[in-house]
Design a protein around this motif. Structure first.
Motif, PDB file in Angstrom:
ATOM      1  N   TYR A  44      -6.848  -6.887  -4.499  1.00  0.00           N
ATOM      2  CA  TYR A  44      -6.083  -7.250  -3.134  1.00  0.00           C
ATOM      3  C   TYR A  44      -6.656  -7.683  -2.142  1.00  0.00           C
ATOM      4  CZ  TYR A  44      -3.594  -6.534   1.178  1.00  0.00           C
ATOM      5  OH  TYR A  44      -3.150  -6.873   2.486  1.00  0.00           O
ATOM      6  N   ASP A  45      -7.932  -7.039  -1.903  1.00  0.00           N
ATOM      7  CA  ASP A  45      -9.047  -7.343  -0.667  1.00  0.00           C
ATOM      8  C   ASP A  45      -9.470  -8.874  -1.114  1.00  0.00           C
ATOM      9  OD1 ASP A  45      -8.846  -4.750   0.248  1.00  0.00           O
ATOM     10  OD2 ASP A  45     -10.753  -4.196  -0.937  1.00  0.00           O
TER      11      ASP A  45
ATOM     12  N   SER B  19      -3.930   6.684  -0.819  1.00  0.00           N
ATOM     13  CA  SER B  19      -3.602   5.502  -1.484  1.00  0.00           C
ATOM     14  C   SER B  19      -4.196   5.468  -2.752  1.00  0.00           C
ATOM     15  CB  SER B  19      -3.924   4.336  -0.694  1.00  0.00           C
ATOM     16  OG  SER B  19      -3.323   4.093   0.341  1.00  0.00           O
ATOM     17  N   HIS B  20      -5.613   5.936  -3.062  1.00  0.00           N
ATOM     18  CA  HIS B  20      -6.255   5.667  -4.405  1.00  0.00           C
ATOM     19  C   HIS B  20      -5.504   6.968  -5.438  1.00  0.00           C
ATOM     20  CE1 HIS B  20      -9.390   3.777  -2.073  1.00  0.00           C
ATOM     21  NE2 HIS B  20      -9.869   3.335  -3.174  1.00  0.00           N
TER      22      HIS B  20
ATOM     23  N   ASP C   2       1.122  -1.295   0.068  1.00  0.00           N
ATOM     24  CA  ASP C   2       0.113   0.075  -0.069  1.00  0.00           C
ATOM     25  C   ASP C   2       0.949   1.374   0.128  1.00  0.00           C
ATOM     26  OD1 ASP C   2      -1.598   2.312   0.827  1.00  0.00           O
ATOM     27  OD2 ASP C   2      -3.062   0.766   1.415  1.00  0.00           O
TER      28      ASP C   2
ATOM     29  N   GLU D  74      -9.807   1.181  -8.478  1.00  0.00           N
ATOM     30  CA  GLU D  74     -10.875   0.581  -7.662  1.00  0.00           C
ATOM     31  C   GLU D  74     -10.830  -1.013  -8.108  1.00  0.00           C
ATOM     32  OE1 GLU D  74     -13.140   1.671  -5.616  1.00  0.00           O
ATOM     33  OE2 GLU D  74     -12.124   3.713  -5.746  1.00  0.00           O
TER      34      GLU D  74
ATOM     35  N   GLY E 156      -7.502  -2.416  -6.141  1.00  0.00           N
ATOM     36  CA  GLY E 156      -7.818  -2.490  -4.590  1.00  0.00           C
ATOM     37  C   GLY E 156      -8.723  -3.774  -4.129  1.00  0.00           C
ATOM     38  N   ARG E 157      -9.697  -3.791  -5.050  1.00  0.00           N
ATOM     39  CA  ARG E 157     -10.614  -4.996  -4.886  1.00  0.00           C
ATOM     40  C   ARG E 157      -9.757  -6.300  -5.015  1.00  0.00           C
ATOM     41  NH1 ARG E 157     -14.399  -2.081  -7.665  1.00  0.00           N
ATOM     42  NH2 ARG E 157     -13.954  -3.170  -9.704  1.00  0.00           N
TER      43      ARG E 157
ATOM     44  N   ALA F 233      -2.748  -2.514  -2.623  1.00  0.00           N
ATOM     45  CA  ALA F 233      -3.672  -2.144  -1.674  1.00  0.00           C
ATOM     46  C   ALA F 233      -4.235  -0.770  -1.432  1.00  0.00           C
ATOM     47  CB  ALA F 233      -3.459  -2.836  -0.520  1.00  0.00           C
ATOM     48  N   THR F 234      -5.270  -0.476  -1.017  1.00  0.00           N
ATOM     49  CA  THR F 234      -5.692   0.793  -1.018  1.00  0.00           C
ATOM     50  C   THR F 234      -6.572   1.117   0.279  1.00  0.00           C
ATOM     51  OG1 THR F 234      -7.950   0.379  -2.215  1.00  0.00           O
ATOM     52  CG2 THR F 234      -5.995   1.591  -3.283  1.00  0.00           C
ATOM     53  N   PHE F 235      -6.416   0.022   1.134  1.00  0.00           N
ATOM     54  CA  PHE F 235      -7.212  -0.238   2.477  1.00  0.00           C
ATOM     55  C   PHE F 235      -7.017   0.839   3.578  1.00  0.00           C
ATOM     56  CE2 PHE F 235      -3.566  -3.071   3.205  1.00  0.00           C
ATOM     57  CZ  PHE F 235      -3.210  -2.570   4.600  1.00  0.00           C
TER      58      PHE F 235
END
Length: 199
Positions: A158-159, A80-81, A35, A152, A155-156, A68-70
């Motif tokens: 990674y999640d 992060s985004h 991140d 987006e 990030g998803r 990641a962007t959490f």
């Protein structure tokens, strides 16, 4: 828009080195999960980033970066985004631009509770440190968040990856230690020893 030098469904992985999914399969993949606001990722990059790049330049590995962007949700903000959008614009220019800008972002990473990466002027200013990166196209892509949908998806991805924390590095399905028990980066020779032990 999907940046160049990416792979996987929706281009959610940024590649540095010869893409093994391309027409000429190359070296084994070293997966790096990070991140851009993560201070421990900064420690990893500052201590081991050059070593990872050298391994890729030597053809020993291909680097696959999963971002990641959490921390935006955890800490609040958009750093992060927006930093990842700018990094996508750098990847779109070329692998060398991506890697140089990644290093620049971590070298200048603000404190994790400071959302300075959300400010486009900071991201554009840091791009001045990367030769050949900042031009009208790059500026437009940063200011207009041209790669927002891609960010987006990244990030998803990674999640949904099952990776529990950043930084995480995996080689041949095995975790590679990049931090010691105190949260400090391991020495480059310790890192490369782990890579060579699995080749």
């Amino acid at each position: 828009m999907i940046p160049a030098n990416t792979t996987g469904e929706g281009g959610t992985t940024v590649v540095y080195g010869a893409d093994p999914e391309g027409p000429s399969p190359g070296a084994p993949v070293l997966d790096v999960y990070a991140d851009l606001r993560c201070p421990y990722c900064k420690r990893m990059e500052n201590a081991l980033g050059a070593t990872m790049r050298q391994l890729a330049d030597d053809g020993d590995v291909v680097l696959h970066y999963h971002f990641a962007t959490f921390l935006d949700e955890t800490l609040g903000g958009h750093g992060s985004h927006r930093a990842l959008n700018a990094l996508g614009a750098a990847a779109n220019r070329g692998q060398r631009h991506f890697m140089a800008y990644l290093r620049t972002l971590y070298l200048n990473q603000p404190h994790e509770h400071n959302d300075a990466f959300a400010e486009e002027r900071m991201l554009l200013g840091l791009a001045n440190d990367v030769e050949g990166l900042r031009d009208a196209t790059f500026e437009t892509q940063v200011l207009e968040s041209a790669f927002h949908e891609w960010v987006e998806r990244v990030g998803r991805a990674y999640d949904e990856s099952g990776v529990a924390a950043t930084p995480t590095v995996i080689f041949r399905d095995r975790p590679v230690a990049v931090l010691d028990r105190k949260g400090q980066a391991v020495r480059p020779e310790e890192f490369t020893a782990q890579i060579h032990a699995t080749t």
